[in-house]
Structure formats: structure tokens, C-alpha cells
Motif scaffolding. Structure first.
Motif, short mmCIF file in Angstrom:
data_model
loop_
_atom_site.label_atom_id
_atom_site.label_comp_id
_atom_site.label_asym_id
_atom_site.label_seq_id
_atom_site.Cartn_x
_atom_site.Cartn_y
_atom_site.Cartn_z
N TYR A 1 9.30 9.59 12.04
CA TYR A 1 10.02 9.11 10.86
C TYR A 1 10.72 10.26 10.16
O TYR A 1 10.28 11.41 10.24
N ASN B 1 4.07 5.02 1.75
CA ASN B 1 4.76 6.29 1.97
C ASN B 1 3.92 7.50 1.58
O ASN B 1 4.42 8.62 1.51
N SER C 1 11.13 10.46 4.19
CA SER C 1 10.75 9.06 4.00
C SER C 1 9.26 8.88 3.70
O SER C 1 8.82 7.77 3.42
N PHE D 1 3.60 1.96 7.39
CA PHE D 1 4.92 2.48 7.08
C PHE D 1 5.95 1.36 6.95
O PHE D 1 6.76 1.34 6.00
N GLU D 2 5.90 0.42 7.86
CA GLU D 2 6.85 -0.70 7.85
C GLU D 2 6.67 -1.59 6.64
O GLU D 2 7.60 -2.30 6.24
#
Length: 284
Positions: free
Chosen positions: A71, A47, A75, A42-43
Motif C-alpha cells: 500500500y 489506517n 495511506s 485496510f479495505e
């Protein structure tokens, strides 16, 4: 991260597949390691997260609630699948299963929802339960954003399905070996001709294009220091109709390696393509 535009939405070309999550000694999902892997993905811009009702004995969908629940919902994109065998063997209906999945995943809607592992027999089960019609209504109600199917059947029936129903996407097994060996190219071209986006599963063929014999390893060693898996992923990246390539990552190191591969476009050279072609011929 490389992104593909899908109806105005940037979709990461690398998708996190939750079919082969790391497990504990008793076979249960290693939640701590899984959450670290999801966080790393994710970082770094991933997605698209893909799960299914049947993965990990039903525990995979729960990972969405635990690992992604921290999250903002907008997103990330979440994909899951309707299991035909549960309808057939357990007597559950599409509506019951769909609502169970929403609750298990802790979401109000699915970004991508699929009829799972479709072939002639499985589609007969879905048609008997009016699954497509029910799911179309859920799409109209906003509980599904994009409706598609994953496929494991013959080409003739695949084309029949494409022309019989309206689909937002389809999911296929495509890799440099299957392109010719199982005629994956014809399935892909059928989508391309109809402007139906493709999501790829098994780009490394269940790991077999990463875990190689000694002769194959030498071929990749001569090409450079990149992993064998990275070449398979880059092969699929060159297909223009592809939205996302799912990787069933089992270790933190695999996430790191895949992120490296998807950081920026790096088309295969003529030498690399020839090597992949030669390797696929040897496997026949």
C-alpha cells in the motif's frame, strides 16, 4: 469507519494490533492469513497499525513490510516501540535498535513511536541510554512523526513523566473493568487535563472480557446479539481524548466483528452501561 482527527489527519478509531497475530503449528506467524486480515482491515478504512520489536519473537515488525508494503506509505500510520529490556539485557543502544526497526519494517519513518512498557525501572534504562533525547532528534529529522510511550506503572510516576517530557500521546490499558479496578480513570484524566491524546491497548483485557463465564454470557445475550468484545470497544469509544483503540486480532472473524463495531458511532445505552458496571463489580 469511525475516524478521529489528529492534527488534521483522520485516524481510524480502530487500530490493528500485531501482538496476537494468527500462528502456525510451530508458532510462526501465519503470513497468508495475516495478510488477508490486514487487507480486510485496510479495505474497510483501518489506517493505524501497531507493532513492536518484541512481538512474536521479533517477527511482528516484519509483517509491516510484507503486509503493508503493497500500500502507498502515506495511506497508513505505522506505530512501533523501543524495547528497554533489549537495551538492558542485550547491550544494544537506542540508535542501533531504531535503525534496525526502520529496516525491518521497510519504512523511512514511523508515524507513531513509543518507549515500550514504561515504569520506573524501565524509564531508568531509557534515561541511562539517553533514549528520549535521541528520539527527539529523530523526530526533528522527520523519522518520527509523533513520539509517545506505553505505560505499566504507578500513577505518581506517570504524572511525573507527563510533566517532565514533551509527549504527543500516551498509550494506556483502559477497559470497563480496569476503569475502576486498577484506577485507569485517573491515568486517563491526567492525560485529558494536559490535552495529551490517548491510545488504548487491551480494550478487551487480553481477551478476558470476550471469553466469559456462563453468567456473564447470559448478561450479554439478554442485551442483544452483539459480541461481548463489541461492548468493551464501544465503552472506550465514548472517551473523548481517545485517538485509537488497539485490538490484537487473531482471526479473520475478529477483524470482521471489530469492523462492524467501528462502522458508525453507537453509544452505549443506560441499560448496557449498567450491565458492564455490574459485571466489572462481580469480577472484583
Amino acid at each position: 469507519m469511525i475516524y478521529r482527527d489528529f492534527q488534521g489527519m483522520p485516524l481510524s478509531a480502530l487500530g490493528f494490533g500485531a501482538m496476537r497475530l494468527p500462528t502456525n503449528a510451530d508458532g510462526s506467524v501465519n503470513e497468508e492469513l495475516t495478510e488477508k486480515m490486514v487487507a480486510l482491515a485496510f479495505e474497510n478504512g483501518v489506517n493505524y497499525f501497531d507493532t513492536a520489536y518484541v512481538y512474536h519473537g521479533g517477527d511482528s515488525e516484519a509483517f509491516a513490510k510484507e503486509a503493508l508494503g503493497r500500500y502507498p506509505r502515506e495511506s497508513y500510520c505505522l506505530a512501533t516501540k523501543l524495547p528497554g529490556w533489549v537495551i538492558k539485557e542485550k547491550g544494544k543502544h537506542t540508535e542501533e535498535l531504531f535503525n534496525e526497526q526502520l529496516e525491518k519494517c521497510g519504512v523511512d519513518y514511523f508515524d507513531f513511536y513509543l518507549l515500550h512498557a514504561v515504569n520506573r525501572d524501565v524509564m531508568a534504562v531509557f534515561e541511562g541510554d539517553n533514549s528520549y533525547e535521541y528520539l527527539k532528534k529523530q523526530k526533528e529529522a522527520g523519522k518520527i512523526k509523533h513520539l509517545g510511550f506505553s505505560y505499566h506503572g504507578d500513577l505518581e510516576f506517570f504524572i511525573e513523566l507527563l510533566d517532565k517530557y514533551e509527549w504527543d500521546f500516551a498509550q494506556l490499558q483502559i477497559n470497563y473493568y480496569d476503569w475502576e479496578a486498577t484506577d485507569a480513570k485517573s491515568y486517563y484524566k491526567a492525560l485529558e487535563e494536559r490535552n495529551i491524546p490517548c491510545i488504548i491497548m487491551e480494550p478487551v483485557r487480553g481477551g478476558s472480557l470476550h471469553t466469559l463465564n456462563e453468567d456473564a454470557k447470559k448478561v450479554f445475550e439478554e442485551l442483544g446479539d452483539a459480541s461481548a468484545a463489541s461492548y468493551a470497544l464501544r465503552y472506550d469509544l465514548e472517551l473523548p481524548a481517545v485517538l485509537t483503540i488497539l485490538s490484537g486480532m487473531s482471526t479473520y472473524e475478529q477483524v470482521e466483528d471489530n469492523i462492524k463495531t467501528f462502522t458508525e458511532a453507537n453509544p452505549l445505552t443506560a441499560e448496557e452501561k449498567k450491565s458492564l458496571f455490574d459485571l466489572s463489580k462481580k469480577e472484583e
